[in-house]
Design an enzyme around this catalytic site. Sequence first.
Site, PDB file in Angstrom:
ATOM      1  N   ARG A  80      16.153 -11.611  14.815  1.00 24.51           N
ATOM      2  CA  ARG A  80      14.788 -12.135  14.895  1.00 24.51           C
ATOM      3  C   ARG A  80      14.644 -13.631  14.715  1.00 24.51           C
ATOM      4  NH1 ARG A  80      11.408  -7.602  11.780  1.00 24.51           N
ATOM      5  NH2 ARG A  80      11.837  -6.134  13.444  1.00 24.51           N
ATOM      6  N   HIS A 117       7.925 -12.401  13.044  1.00 20.82           N
ATOM      7  CA  HIS A 117       8.245 -11.418  14.078  1.00 20.82           C
ATOM      8  C   HIS A 117       8.015 -12.082  15.424  1.00 20.82           C
ATOM      9  CE1 HIS A 117       8.471  -7.843  16.484  1.00 20.82           C
ATOM     10  NE2 HIS A 117       8.805  -7.128  15.423  1.00 20.82           N
ATOM     11  N   GLU A 120      16.971  -2.002  17.887  1.00 22.69           N
ATOM     12  CA  GLU A 120      16.189  -3.244  17.748  1.00 22.69           C
ATOM     13  C   GLU A 120      17.157  -4.416  17.619  1.00 22.69           C
ATOM     14  OE1 GLU A 120      13.322  -2.735  14.578  1.00 22.69           O
ATOM     15  OE2 GLU A 120      12.559  -0.907  15.481  1.00 22.69           O
ATOM     16  N   HIS A 158       5.773 -12.161   9.181  1.00 24.59           N
ATOM     17  CA  HIS A 158       5.947 -10.698   9.200  1.00 24.59           C
ATOM     18  C   HIS A 158       6.524 -10.143   7.907  1.00 24.59           C
ATOM     19  CE1 HIS A 158       6.690  -6.813  11.013  1.00 24.59           C
ATOM     20  NE2 HIS A 158       7.983  -6.899  10.767  1.00 24.59           N
ATOM     21  N   ARG A 210      16.301 -10.687   7.472  1.00 34.34           N
ATOM     22  CA  ARG A 210      16.387  -9.223   7.410  1.00 34.34           C
ATOM     23  C   ARG A 210      16.692  -8.624   8.776  1.00 34.34           C
ATOM     24  NH1 ARG A 210      12.398  -4.991   8.240  1.00 34.34           N
ATOM     25  NH2 ARG A 210      10.998  -6.654   8.878  1.00 34.34           N
TER      26      ARG A 210
HETATM   27  P1  FAD Z   1       3.334  -2.114   0.872  1.00 31.34           P
HETATM   28  O1  FAD Z   1       3.537  -0.955   1.747  1.00 31.34           O
HETATM   29  O2  FAD Z   1       2.795  -3.326   1.498  1.00 31.34           O
HETATM   30  O3  FAD Z   1       2.352  -1.686  -0.311  1.00 31.34           O
HETATM   31  C1  FAD Z   1       1.870  -2.657  -1.199  1.00 31.34           C
HETATM   32  C2  FAD Z   1       0.922  -2.009  -2.172  1.00 31.34           C
HETATM   33  O4  FAD Z   1       0.694  -2.896  -3.257  1.00 31.34           O
HETATM   34  C3  FAD Z   1      -0.443  -1.667  -1.618  1.00 31.34           C
HETATM   35  O5  FAD Z   1      -0.799  -0.408  -2.086  1.00 31.34           O
HETATM   36  C4  FAD Z   1      -1.361  -2.708  -2.240  1.00 31.34           C
HETATM   37  O6  FAD Z   1      -2.686  -2.283  -2.443  1.00 31.34           O
HETATM   38  C5  FAD Z   1      -0.679  -2.892  -3.570  1.00 31.34           C
HETATM   39  N1  FAD Z   1      -1.025  -4.154  -4.225  1.00 31.34           N
HETATM   40  C6  FAD Z   1      -0.704  -5.418  -3.846  1.00 31.34           C
HETATM   41  N2  FAD Z   1      -1.231  -6.299  -4.716  1.00 31.34           N
HETATM   42  C7  FAD Z   1      -1.890  -5.576  -5.647  1.00 31.34           C
HETATM   43  C8  FAD Z   1      -2.664  -5.917  -6.782  1.00 31.34           C
HETATM   44  N3  FAD Z   1      -2.885  -7.177  -7.159  1.00 31.34           N
HETATM   45  N4  FAD Z   1      -3.215  -4.915  -7.500  1.00 31.34           N
HETATM   46  C9  FAD Z   1      -3.047  -3.619  -7.138  1.00 31.34           C
HETATM   47  N5  FAD Z   1      -2.324  -3.246  -6.070  1.00 31.34           N
HETATM   48  C10 FAD Z   1      -1.763  -4.211  -5.339  1.00 31.34           C
HETATM   49  N6  FAD Z   1       9.918  -2.313   8.193  1.00 31.34           N
HETATM   50  C11 FAD Z   1      10.835  -1.449   8.683  1.00 31.34           C
HETATM   51  O7  FAD Z   1      11.833  -1.160   8.020  1.00 31.34           O
HETATM   52  N7  FAD Z   1      10.636  -0.863   9.898  1.00 31.34           N
HETATM   53  C12 FAD Z   1       9.560  -1.129  10.672  1.00 31.34           C
HETATM   54  O8  FAD Z   1       9.414  -0.579  11.748  1.00 31.34           O
HETATM   55  C13 FAD Z   1       8.608  -2.062  10.191  1.00 31.34           C
HETATM   56  N8  FAD Z   1       7.535  -2.386  10.949  1.00 31.34           N
HETATM   57  C14 FAD Z   1       6.580  -3.199  10.420  1.00 31.34           C
HETATM   58  C15 FAD Z   1       5.432  -3.448  11.154  1.00 31.34           C
HETATM   59  C16 FAD Z   1       4.396  -4.201  10.598  1.00 31.34           C
HETATM   60  C17 FAD Z   1       3.167  -4.476  11.416  1.00 31.34           C
HETATM   61  C18 FAD Z   1       4.540  -4.716   9.286  1.00 31.34           C
HETATM   62  C19 FAD Z   1       3.438  -5.519   8.669  1.00 31.34           C
HETATM   63  C20 FAD Z   1       5.692  -4.496   8.568  1.00 31.34           C
HETATM   64  C21 FAD Z   1       6.718  -3.734   9.118  1.00 31.34           C
HETATM   65  N9  FAD Z   1       7.893  -3.478   8.406  1.00 31.34           N
HETATM   66  C22 FAD Z   1       8.817  -2.613   8.915  1.00 31.34           C
HETATM   67  C23 FAD Z   1       8.040  -3.940   7.030  1.00 31.34           C
HETATM   68  C24 FAD Z   1       7.680  -2.797   6.072  1.00 31.34           C
HETATM   69  O9  FAD Z   1       6.609  -2.061   6.607  1.00 31.34           O
HETATM   70  C25 FAD Z   1       7.284  -3.306   4.704  1.00 31.34           C
HETATM   71  O10 FAD Z   1       8.220  -4.236   4.245  1.00 31.34           O
HETATM   72  C26 FAD Z   1       7.225  -2.161   3.702  1.00 31.34           C
HETATM   73  O11 FAD Z   1       6.407  -1.144   4.200  1.00 31.34           O
HETATM   74  C27 FAD Z   1       6.704  -2.657   2.369  1.00 31.34           C
HETATM   75  O12 FAD Z   1       6.502  -1.562   1.542  1.00 31.34           O
HETATM   76  P2  FAD Z   1       6.095  -1.799   0.027  1.00 31.34           P
HETATM   77  O13 FAD Z   1       6.016  -0.466  -0.591  1.00 31.34           O
HETATM   78  O14 FAD Z   1       6.988  -2.799  -0.567  1.00 31.34           O
HETATM   79  O15 FAD Z   1       4.652  -2.496   0.104  1.00 31.34           O
HETATM   80  C1  SIN Z   2       9.182  -3.664  14.617  1.00 35.38           C
HETATM   81  O1  SIN Z   2       8.856  -2.515  14.850  1.00 35.38           O
HETATM   82  O2  SIN Z   2       9.475  -4.495  15.468  1.00 35.38           O
HETATM   83  C2  SIN Z   2       9.218  -4.090  13.205  1.00 35.38           C
HETATM   84  C3  SIN Z   2      10.448  -3.594  12.603  1.00 35.38           C
HETATM   85  C4  SIN Z   2      10.707  -4.282  11.308  1.00 35.38           C
HETATM   86  O3  SIN Z   2       9.995  -5.191  10.919  1.00 35.38           O
HETATM   87  O4  SIN Z   2      11.691  -3.905  10.663  1.00 35.38           O
END
Ligand code: FAD
Ligand code: SIN
Length: 536
Positions: A291, A243, A115, A352, A387
């Site tokens: 990005r 993104h 990427e 994103h 990032r």
């Molecule tokens: P999340 O997975 O967002 O989980 C958050 C949790 O907090 C949820 O369970 C939610 O319910 C809970 N929560 C929030 N507020 C409250 C509240 N007030 N009360 C109770 N619960 C609450 N990153 C990569 O490294 N590679 C990728 O390929 C990639 N692709 C992506 C594609 C998309 C479309 C998106 C949106 C993001 C992508 N990212 C990628 C980024 C990555 O997915 C996220 O940064 C990461 O998954 C965040 O994980 P997390 O555990 O911090 O939060």
């Molecule tokens: C993507 O798959 O392009 C998202 C990857 C990322 O946000 O790290």
Amino acid sequence: MQTDFLVIGSGIAGLTYALKVAAACPDKSITILTKTQSDETNTKYAQGGIAGVMDFDNDSFNKHIEDTLIAGDGLCNKHIVEIVVKEGVERIEEIITWGAKFDKETGGDYKLGKEGGHSEFRILHHKDVTGKEMERALLDAISRKPNIKLLNHCFVLDIITQHHLGYLITKSTPDIACYGVYVLNLNTSKVEKILSKITLMASGGNGQVYRSTTNPAIATGDGVAMVYRAKGRIENMEFIQFHPTALYETGIRGHNFLITEAVRGDGGILRNHAGEAFMERYDERKDLAPRDIVARAIDNEMKIAGTENVFLDCRHFSKEKFVEHFPNIYEKCLSIGVDITKQLIPVAPAAHYSCGGIKTDEHGRTSINYLYAAGECASTGLHGANRLASNSLLEAMVFAHRAYSDSVKYIQTESSANFGGAQVGDWKTDGTNAPKEMILITQSVKELKLLMSDYVGIVRNNERLHRAMKRIDLLYAETEALYQKTIVSPQLCELRNMITVAYLIVKCAEFRHESRGLHFNTDYPEKLERIQNIVL
Ligand code: FAD
Ligand code: SIN
């Protein structure tokens, strides 16, 4: 309710932490709270994959470290980058043992993707639904741990500190402590108090503050807002990553489908409305530049042509190969009438990822005692001003592990014997009534998203930031007044949190008198020599 460990969030950070604590402390209770369904997280939508050095013949830790530092544009904490890159491989191996499957070549080696900003192929993936697979594996493993309670539809309102014991707490109060949370249990519509000895904030991102975002509806920055209200330290919120290639669908705003950067890694080419492959005019790495550069280039092309999108050209791909790697994207495009083998995919940048957040140290400790943070809500120092793609799933696992190792040491000490907040009162509802009309909330949400997209988007200037702040102040005053007299609901609390997050983004942007990484201010187009984190 009392629990030894409380985890706010059921994405990769929260689940990884909970699993590890549960295994290390089988006699302790762990409670995970999530505001909707357990798998409705940013994690579930991750597409491209997780970056990690797996092919030591061609790749090395140094190369991954260097790529991360270059993308971060001078603001990464090198020590943290080294930690994440080096420890990340072990964390990837761990999630594989927990059941996550990544695509393999016929010979058995992992298929590695590429990427923007990566000098080598190092991204493990599960087709184009990597996050869904990782979330599935983690939730399966969680369901086998008897000492973990996972509670859906529990909306955390605020963290409990000495403030709730009647003390005046300011940013300079030493030893602010987290004793647990107030949570709106949506199953009973009651606000409950949960006391905990250790709390992990793993509440994810804040893309919903913008009109177009790849983030699902849950991503409203609740954790950052709660910690800020509790007078914890927040940093570098101006670095919102857009993104470059969210699918552009007329009329769809709010949760835009992503076209993973891995498509460009496999050879996808960005074209403007004139059909020109424009990225070579902006950066020698063309479509695979980091990005911030690609998103700004697209923004510029859209402004020049007066259009709302550009295109991603995949017509030269072999259909078989495309479908094998990106089946979900292929189907999604077909469903809106775009056959990627014959037509261009309309794309536009969308909010994103939040690079800043709750400031932590190298163990995931926040500035508030007994409160850790990991995942997208945290600012660990890894991402700097931008990032590197696919580094966030990695960071979430590395910091969940580090927070786990630090917090299990604490739980074994004498000072953890009691629950500090035992004297804290119940949630007060005096003087509050049911909301008369939801329009007061929904209209403010629309206004906030619009002003953030138009004034605090990819390109900023002082006048726009100033205007944004004036409007945020007004929304803040109106929403606080509503909050004081209304029974709490997720909609109202999310609005309140998003206003706080918007304020923090604009405030940090105003403090940064330079353009660096994702923050581009035309009034300060240069980079300052002095490297500065903005901490609020
Ligand atoms: P999340 O997975 O967002 O989980 C958050 C949790 O907090 C949820 O369970 C939610 O319910 C809970 N929560 C929030 N507020 C409250 C509240 N007030 N009360 C109770 N619960 C609450 N990153 C990569 O490294 N590679 C990728 O390929 C990639 N692709 C992506 C594609 C998309 C479309 C998106 C949106 C993001 C992508 N990212 C990628 C980024 C990555 O997915 C996220 O940064 C990461 O998954 C965040 O994980 P997390 O555990 O911090 O939060
Ligand atoms: C993507 O798959 O392009 C998202 C990857 C990322 O946000 O790290």
